[in-house]
Design a protein around this motif. Structure first.
Motif, short mmCIF file in Angstrom:
data_model
loop_
_atom_site.label_atom_id
_atom_site.label_comp_id
_atom_site.label_asym_id
_atom_site.label_seq_id
_atom_site.Cartn_x
_atom_site.Cartn_y
_atom_site.Cartn_z
N TRP A 57 4.88 44.51 -48.35
CA TRP A 57 3.65 43.86 -47.93
C TRP A 57 3.64 42.43 -48.43
O TRP A 57 4.11 42.15 -49.53
CB TRP A 57 2.43 44.60 -48.49
CG TRP A 57 1.97 45.73 -47.62
CD1 TRP A 57 2.60 46.92 -47.43
CD2 TRP A 57 0.80 45.73 -46.82
NE1 TRP A 57 1.87 47.68 -46.55
CE2 TRP A 57 0.77 46.99 -46.15
CE3 TRP A 57 -0.24 44.83 -46.60
CZ2 TRP A 57 -0.25 47.35 -45.28
CZ3 TRP A 57 -1.26 45.18 -45.73
CH2 TRP A 57 -1.27 46.42 -45.07
N ALA A 58 3.10 41.52 -47.62
CA ALA A 58 2.90 40.14 -48.04
C ALA A 58 1.49 39.97 -48.58
O ALA A 58 0.54 40.52 -48.01
CB ALA A 58 3.13 39.18 -46.88
N LEU B 120 7.77 42.99 -42.05
CA LEU B 120 6.71 43.24 -43.01
C LEU B 120 5.89 44.45 -42.59
O LEU B 120 5.58 44.62 -41.40
CB LEU B 120 5.79 42.03 -43.14
CG LEU B 120 6.28 40.85 -43.97
CD1 LEU B 120 5.37 39.65 -43.76
CD2 LEU B 120 6.36 41.21 -45.46
#
Length: 238
Positions: free
Chosen positions: A17-18, A62
């Motif tokens: 995850w960003a 992502l």
């Protein structure tokens, strides 16, 4: 600190995850305050966040993107991009915001966390995807320094809480020290899009010297054409 309110669809899943912390925009870019008005600094901060979010949401590798903010305008931008929002009760510092997100992602079983600041408008989806694709097996720590090797402009931690983070002056060296103290070797990546963060007037001139059509470029060109920028920045923008 009071528990944050999260807005999300489902759980994080076992992937990367960003995390993008965005501070209250009225307090953004204080180191530019000597030459730039508060209204311009707010527009600049939000526009740079738009560029970074646009790059992040274009990266298919992502699992998702999480914005940590209590600013209503920044939250609206996050909703526009369809990303997850983590809302502290009060404005958190950069370190507290990122570590809050790391705890949430770790609890949800995320494989790792990629965090970057919202003031690197030149970052591209390809650079982000490459950083993710070349990570080492967990536990691992990848870091991209700022152009001056002072700040930490991207950190990929697997798992999310593998190292306690501490952003601020000389954070690149401090993060590397912390990683090595745990018996790990940081993977250091030099990447031009990640590298240029906008903190000082000279950084705006560096940005405009690298021609492009990001939202931040367009904002600066418009402000320059209207005569709203200091001379050095105006000349670089036109």
């Amino acid at each position: 600190m009071t528990a944050p309110r999260g807005i999300s669809e489902g759980r994080s899943g076992n992937a990367i995850w960003a995390v993008l912390p965005i501070k209250t925009l009225s307090a953004a870019k204080q180191r530019l305050s000597g030459q730039y008005a508060a209204a311009f600094r707010r527009r600049l901060a939000l526009t740079m966040a738009e560029d970074v979010l646009s790059a992040l949401t274009a990266v298919t590798s992502l699992a998702g993107v999480m914005v940590v903010t209590c600013d209503t305008e920044a939250a609206a931008l996050a909703r526009h991009h369809g990303v997850r929002i983590l809302q502290p009760e009060a404005d958190a510092g950069h370190t507290d915001a990122v570590m809050m997100a790391a705890r949430v992602l770790a609890d949800e079983g995320a494989e790792g966390m990629l965090t970057m600041p919202a003031d690197i408008p030149l970052v591209t989806p390809d650079e982000i995807a490459q950083l993710i694709a070349t990570r080492r097996p967990a536990p691992s720590f990848t870091i991209v320094p700022a152009h001056d090797r002072n700040g930490s402009n991207a950190i990929l931690s697997t798992p999310p809480e593998v190292v306690p983070l501490a952003f601020g002056d000389n954070s690149f060296a401090e993060h590397c020290r912390r990683v090595r103290a745990l018996g790990l070797e940081p993977r250091i990546v030099i990447s031009p899009g990640f590298g240029l963060d906008i903190d000082h007037p000279a950084d705006l001139e560096r940005l405009m010297a690298r021609r492009g059509n990001t939202a931040t470029h367009r904002l600066l060109r418009a402000e320059a054409a209207a005569g709203q920028l200091p001379e050095a920045t105006r000349q670089a923008a036109l």
